[in-house]
Design an enzyme around this catalytic site. Structure first.
Site, short mmCIF file in Angstrom:
data_model
loop_
_atom_site.label_atom_id
_atom_site.label_comp_id
_atom_site.label_asym_id
_atom_site.label_seq_id
_atom_site.Cartn_x
_atom_site.Cartn_y
_atom_site.Cartn_z
CG ASP A 9 -10.53 3.35 -2.29
OD1 ASP A 9 -9.34 3.42 -2.67
OD2 ASP A 9 -11.13 4.30 -1.75
CG ASP A 63 -3.62 3.83 -3.54
OD1 ASP A 63 -2.76 4.69 -3.28
OD2 ASP A 63 -4.78 4.11 -3.92
CD GLU A 121 8.09 -12.07 11.77
OE1 GLU A 121 7.34 -11.39 12.47
OE2 GLU A 121 7.67 -12.85 10.87
CG ASP A 161 5.75 -13.22 7.59
OD1 ASP A 161 5.69 -12.36 8.49
OD2 ASP A 161 4.95 -14.17 7.49
#
Length: 628
Positions: A144, A165, A359, A330
């Site tokens: 984490d 994850d 995109e 992206d």
């Protein structure tokens, strides 16, 4: 003994090199594959004073084909030529100071997986499940927070890291497959060592390293392999336009022009029309492509040939390494147009059947179509991108569901947007969606109206193209009506130990959540086994009185062959739909059944459509076979 001596000798050389100031801090890529069409690999080598050294390789089939030095003495660009006869294995590259080995660095040649070049990318036969990895499932609490990473986990902060994850995605692949999805698109998995907002993944600080808070490179490869065994391909989210402000290039850039406007932050104007606009001021066009997306995302200059090769090779490396089935790229139009063409062409030369979708966030179909392969553009730009995200249709769908029905509002906007398909070279390669990680969720926009939400999801599953669905919407994750990224990208119920409800097992879900989840499961599994929804033709009828009807059919068999009828009723009350208008597809001998529950449906002179509903019917002549 010989091996021990070699290791000791290498250590002595390394120690001596450090004494002289020579050390390699980065060498990318760290391996390649025998048998690639792209067989001349330019290595970016970075270390103090490394430009003073000369590279040497002693390995059959591998030669140093070129060495380029730039203004920064801490860089070498070394091109290795890899012959088809080269043997896979571990080798090393020596960096020579005259006749002395100053630095020795390991490198590797690998064997490609069988059929790698012929891999099939996603297409209209598929349905994509989009995931925000940090918010989907936390199966490894040990990662984490990670040493060396600026931002640590804080699940209480909507904009912080929550701990999801790669292990969480691996754990729930059966769930994704069971919903009927055949492709998994996680938001970027690469290192984002930013001080804040690092969870989303779009400010990459190492293009060859998976973020350790998500897992490792090997975990990505394991995810891909395990997904493939379940009939799911892995789609990688690639960012070519920018990097994160904490990327090591910012501390020691190879060249002055590596980063656009590096001296002072200048934000892009986001005026994507300037790329095609014949009247656009050159300064406006330059600001769009060369300005920074935001302050934390420096803009890359893909006109630099070394950077261009680096980005192309990085994409090829990940496809080959991780066994990808597709790429979502992206901020597509923000990058240099010539580079985008060369990048896509290089990928398709290596993998001819690969899938990529870009995109271009515009409501204008002409702007989106500019980038698709096969488009003849007035400005001479030759695109190679197979597919694009269909933002015009997404925007029209969401508007249609909230606008009152009128002569030029409501469903007519959706109908006329689809009518613009003539501007696309291949509208069937577009990816259609109702929501994603950058928009408020449809349920929020519709003020929680579950019936209209189902209508929206049914539309993306039955129109042309490849549908994309955003995780958690199947259990009615809602978020705010106005865009708030941290809240719309909410945690998947059941993804964290101790969650009150569990989307994966069904425990603790409300009846409405169970109903929505069952609807998504039935809808996309039906789509999966219904070929006419993959490659069938589409004919639609102008909306009338809040009802929009279209048909998917096998053009080779004629309009009276196996057909799917979709009737979208936006009205708040049941509506009688007269069927005489649809004689091309429905005759007196036609039979129908509900596509999702298989129940027979009587086709008379009219059909009663439930309020706020999508009626999905499989239709066949009386003597014909019903749907698969």
């Amino acid at each position: 003994m010989k091996r021990l001596f070699a290791l000791c000798f290498a250590l002595l050389l390394s120690t001596a090199a450090h004494a002289r100031g020579y050390a390699i801090q980065h060498l990318e890529p760290g391996n390649w594959w025998v048998g690639m069409r792209h067989d001349r690999v330019e290595l970016l080598v970075h270390g103090p004073g490394i430009a003073a050294l000369a590279p040497r390789v002693a390995w059959d089939g591998v030669t140093v084909a070129d060495v380029a030095r730039v203004e920064n003495p801490n860089y070498l660009f070394v091109t290795l030529a890899i012959a088809p006869t080269a043997k896979p294995g571990r080798l090393h590259i020596d960096f020579m100071d005259g006749e002395r080995i100053a630095v020795r660095h390991p490198w590797r040649l690998d064997t490609r997986e069988a059929g790698s070049a012929q891999r099939r990318g996603f297409d209209a036969r598929d349905a994509i499940y989009l995931v925000t990895p940090d918010r989907f499932a936390n199966a490894d609490t040990g990662n984490d927070s990670a040493a060396g990473m600026f931002e640590h986990a804080d699940r209480a902060d909507p904009n912080g890291r929550h701990g999801g994850d790669i292990a969480g995605m691996r754990r729930h692949l059966d769930y994704i497959a069971g919903l009927g999805f055949t492709q998994l698109w996680p938001m970027p998995l690469l290192e984002n060592n930013q001080p804040a907002y690092s969870y989303h993944g779009y400010a990459i600080t190492d293009l060859y390293r998976t973020d350790p808070r998500l897992g490792s490179n090997e975990d990505v490869r394991a995810l891909s392999r395990e997904a493939r065994r379940r009939g799911i391909g892995l789609v990688m989210d690639v960012v070519l336009n920018h990097i994160g402000s904490q990327h090591w290039w910012l501390r020691d850039p190879p060249t002055r022009d590596w980063i656009n406007r590096a001296d002072a932050f200048v934000e892009t104007n986001h005026r994507r029309t300037t790329v095609q606009d014949p009247h656009a001021a050159p300064a406006d066009r330059a600001l769009f492509t060369d300005g920074w997306f935001v302050r934390s995302m420096p803009d890359l200059n893909q006109r630099n040939p070394h950077l261009a090769r680096y980005l192309i090779q990085n994409t090829l490396w990940w496809i080959e390494y991780a066994g990808l089935s597709g790429i979502r790229e992206d901020t597509f139009g923000y990058a240099d147009a010539d580079f985008l063409s060369a990048w896509a062409q290089a990928v398709l030369e290596e993998y001819p059947d690969f899938a990529m979708v870009g995109e271009e966030w515009s409501a204008n179909p002409a702007i989106v179509a500019h980038w698709q392969h096969g488009k003849a553009n007035p400005d001479g730009h030759v695109p190679h991108m197979p597919g694009m995200l269909d933002f015009p249709l997404q925007i029209a769908l969401r508007s249609a569901l909230v606008q009152p029905e009128g002569w030029d509002s409501g469903f007519i906007g959706l109908y006329e947007t689809l009518a613009n398909d003539f501007v696309y070279p291949d509208p069937g390669r577009l990816v259609v969606f109702a929501e994603n990680h950058d928009s408020s969720r449809v349920l929020a926009q519709l003020d929680g109206d579950l019936a209209l939400w189902k209508l929206a999801i049914a539309y993306i599953a039955t129109t042309r193209g490849t549908p994309q669905f955003y995780y958690g919407s199947e259990v009615l994750l809602r978020g705010p009506k106005e865009r708030n990224d941290g809240l719309l990208r909410a945690d998947m119920p059941g993804g964290w130990r101790g969650d009150a409800a569990d989307a994966f097992s069904g425990r603790g879900l409300t009846p409405q959540q169970r109903n929505a989840q069952a609807f998504v499961r039935a809808l996309f599994n039906w789509r999966k086994r219904t070929p006419v929804l993959h490659d069938g033709a589409l004919q639609h009828y102008a909306p009338v009185d809040g009802v929009y009807v279209y048909f998917r059919y096998d053009a080779t068999a004629g309009k009276r062959g196996k057909t799917v009828m979709i009737a979208l009723n936006k009205n708040a009350q049941p509506t009688a739909l007269a069927l005489g208008r649809f004689g091309d597809f429905i005759g007196t001998d036609s039979r129908a059944r509900d596509a999702l529950d298989g129940q027979p449906v009587v086709l008379g002179t009219s059909l009663l459509l439930p309020a706020k509903s999508a009626t999905l019917l499989e239709i066949a002549p009386a003597d014909g076979a019903q749907g698969e």
